[in-house]
Enzyme design. Structure first.
Site, PDB file in Angstrom:
ATOM      1  N   ARG A 196       0.854  -1.199   0.000  1.00  0.00           N
ATOM      2  CA  ARG A 196       0.000   0.000   0.000  1.00  0.00           C
ATOM      3  C   ARG A 196       0.881   1.237   0.000  1.00  0.00           C
ATOM      4  NH1 ARG A 196      -1.328   1.671   4.658  1.00  0.00           N
ATOM      5  NH2 ARG A 196      -2.186  -0.264   5.492  1.00  0.00           N
ATOM      6  N   TYR A 198     -16.253  17.944 -15.262  1.00  0.00           N
ATOM      7  CA  TYR A 198     -16.557  16.516 -15.413  1.00  0.00           C
ATOM      8  C   TYR A 198     -17.561  16.104 -14.330  1.00  0.00           C
ATOM      9  CZ  TYR A 198     -15.927  11.469 -15.188  1.00  0.00           C
ATOM     10  OH  TYR A 198     -16.144  10.125 -15.143  1.00  0.00           O
ATOM     11  N   ASP A 216      -6.970  19.331 -13.965  1.00  0.00           N
ATOM     12  CA  ASP A 216      -7.336  18.012 -14.492  1.00  0.00           C
ATOM     13  C   ASP A 216      -6.874  18.001 -15.948  1.00  0.00           C
ATOM     14  OD1 ASP A 216      -8.612  15.836 -15.672  1.00  0.00           O
ATOM     15  OD2 ASP A 216     -10.414  16.015 -14.441  1.00  0.00           O
ATOM     16  N   LYS A 233      -7.956   7.147 -19.323  1.00  0.00           N
ATOM     17  CA  LYS A 233      -8.210   7.657 -20.667  1.00  0.00           C
ATOM     18  C   LYS A 233      -6.948   7.572 -21.534  1.00  0.00           C
ATOM     19  CE  LYS A 233     -12.082   8.395 -18.567  1.00  0.00           C
ATOM     20  NZ  LYS A 233     -12.414   9.657 -17.891  1.00  0.00           N
TER      21      LYS A 233
HETATM   22  C1  LIG Z   1     -12.936  10.061 -16.585  1.00  0.00           C
HETATM   23  C2  LIG Z   1     -12.577  11.363 -16.021  1.00  0.00           C
HETATM   24  C3  LIG Z   1     -12.373  11.538 -14.636  1.00  0.00           C
HETATM   25  C4  LIG Z   1     -12.595  10.421 -13.625  1.00  0.00           C
HETATM   26  O1  LIG Z   1     -11.639   9.404 -13.771  1.00  0.00           O
HETATM   27  P1  LIG Z   1     -11.954   7.857 -13.446  1.00  0.00           P
HETATM   28  O2  LIG Z   1     -10.680   7.191 -13.829  1.00  0.00           O
HETATM   29  O3  LIG Z   1     -13.137   7.459 -14.276  1.00  0.00           O
HETATM   30  O4  LIG Z   1     -12.252   7.780 -11.987  1.00  0.00           O
HETATM   31  C5  LIG Z   1     -12.013  12.802 -14.185  1.00  0.00           C
HETATM   32  N1  LIG Z   1     -11.856  13.831 -15.042  1.00  0.00           N
HETATM   33  C6  LIG Z   1     -12.036  13.699 -16.363  1.00  0.00           C
HETATM   34  C7  LIG Z   1     -11.844  14.880 -17.253  1.00  0.00           C
HETATM   35  C8  LIG Z   1     -12.411  12.463 -16.907  1.00  0.00           C
HETATM   36  O5  LIG Z   1     -12.610  12.353 -18.228  1.00  0.00           O
END
Ligand SMILES: *Cc1c(COP(=O)(O)O)cnc(C)c1O
Length: 379
Positions: free
Chosen positions: A46, A98, A170, A195
């Site tokens: 962890r 988001y 982000d 992504k």
């Molecule tokens: C998908 C996404 C998230 C969340 O991420 P997860 O891996 O699904 O928890 C946050 N911000 C953006 C812009 C996203 O496309």
């Protein structure tokens, strides 16, 4: 070192035990100690795992940061950032955030006394007007989903510096190949690694990167104390994914540009949202802070009929109807009934999410095949 070299080599050393060139999947929870406190830097997975550690160093390097931390999802990474704050603190964020970020802010953290403001961040004045002595963080997302709005990261960093707040960006949509927020004054970069960084639609993961020693200490303390870490197998898959990030994003950008231009001249299409167009309202800022415009595109149909949009998303074959984005394969989505369905119609329409809006995550297939698929679906 330049981006492509870092993507392949940063954080990755031949395995000291065997010489394996690829970081092994250290599928272990614990590490044998020679005597009490006498170990090789790893005590419990962890806290630290060699496969995850290699990935954390790699992601930090490609974001031009010093410290990286990986989590079980993008939302777990966001959870770690907000846990750095205290009751009474305020966060200023964007009104086309988001959906999952909006949900964790308002339904999880608000009740612990952290206050969130949501404004139109394309206008820095709106952010400046909300700054007060309690402002501790400015949370930026750019480009935004699904309207592809661009927020000026440098302008947000200047406002944050003036009030002693941190900026967290982000960077999921742009990736560090196209945009490095730390170079523009941000304090923390956050990723849904799920992504583009993973890139193959086979992992759920999040990451944070910072160069600030104080933030890094908190980040690792919370990562270890809350325990929302990612596993060694997923870390291995993402280390492999990032080795081709630059090549993939180059192709996402090329295909994105071709498809945006194709859609833009199509007689059945009302409007195309893509930051590469000179007519995009924030194109100048996009050009200033990004090295390319990516493969995320949204568009609306003339007449703005729900049935027409549903027909298009049903008729495509190469584009798969699904949530998510950033994989090698092309995806198509209908925000009003999928990702944004829980937002009341009047509110989503104010931000541009109308009934005929369709979002594409353009993959790295042959662009002619992708265009011909859209051509048939729009006919
Ligand atoms: C998908 C996404 C998230 C969340 O991420 P997860 O891996 O699904 O928890 C946050 N911000 C953006 C812009 C996203 O496309």
């Amino acid at each position: 070192m330049k981006f492509a070299t870092k993507a392949i080599h940063a954080g990755v050393e031949p395995d000291p035990a065997t010489g394996a060139i690829m970081t092994p999947i250290y599928q272990t929870s614990t590490y044998v100690q020679e005597g009490v406190g006498n170990h090789k830097g790893y005590e419990y997975s962890r806290t630290l795992n060699p496969t995850r550690h290699a990935l954390e160093q790699n992601i930090a390097a490609i974001e031009n940061g010093k410290y990286g931390a990986c989590f079980g999802s993008g939302l777990a990474a966001i959870d770690c950032v907000i846990k750095m704050l205290n009751p009474g603190d305020e966060v200023i964020s964007t009104n086309d955030l988001y959906g999952g970020s909006y949900r964790i802010f308002t339904t999880i953290f608000q009740k612990y006394g952290i206050k969130f403001h949501f404004v139109n961040m394309q206008n820095p004045e709106e952010v400046r007007n909300l700054v007060n002595s309690k402002t501790r963080m400015i949370w930026v997302e750019t480009p935004t989903n699904p309207m592809m709005n661009i927020v000026d990261i440098e302008a947000m960093s200047k406002i944050a510096k003036s009030c002693g707040a941190w900026v967290c960006v982000d960077n999921t949509f742009a990736t560090p190949y196209l945009q490095t927020p730390l170079d523009l004054g941000a304090d923390i970069v956050m990723h849904s690694v799920t992504k583009y960084l993973g890139g193959h639609s086979d992992v759920i993961m999040g990451a944070l990167v910072t160069s600030n020693d104080e933030i890094a200490k908190e980040m690792y303390r919370i990562q270890n104390s809350s325990g929302a870490v990612t596993g060694p197998m997923d870390s291995f898959l993402v280390l492999r994914g990032i080795k081709t990030l630059h090549l993939r994003i180059q192709r996402h950008c090329e295909n994105g540009e071709k498809i945006a231009n194709y859609l833009n001249q199509h007689s059945k299409i009302e409007k195309v949202y893509w930051p590469g167009f000179e007519s995009h309202p924030n194109h100048t800022i996009a050009k200033k802070q990004m090295r390319g415009f990516g493969g995320m595109i949204s568009f609306t149909l003339k007449g703005n009929k729900l049935e027409d949009a549903l027909e298009v998303v049903k008729k495509v074959h190469l584009f798969s109807l699904a949530e998510s984005l950033g994989g090698v394969e092309s995806l198509i989505g209908h925000p009003a009934t999928m990702t944004h369905a829980s937002i009341p119609k009047e509110i989503r329409e104010q931000s541009g999410v109308v009934d005929s809006l369709i979002r594409l995550s353009v993959g790295i297939e042959d662009s002619e095949d992708l265009i011909s698929d859209l051509e048939k679906a729009l006919a």
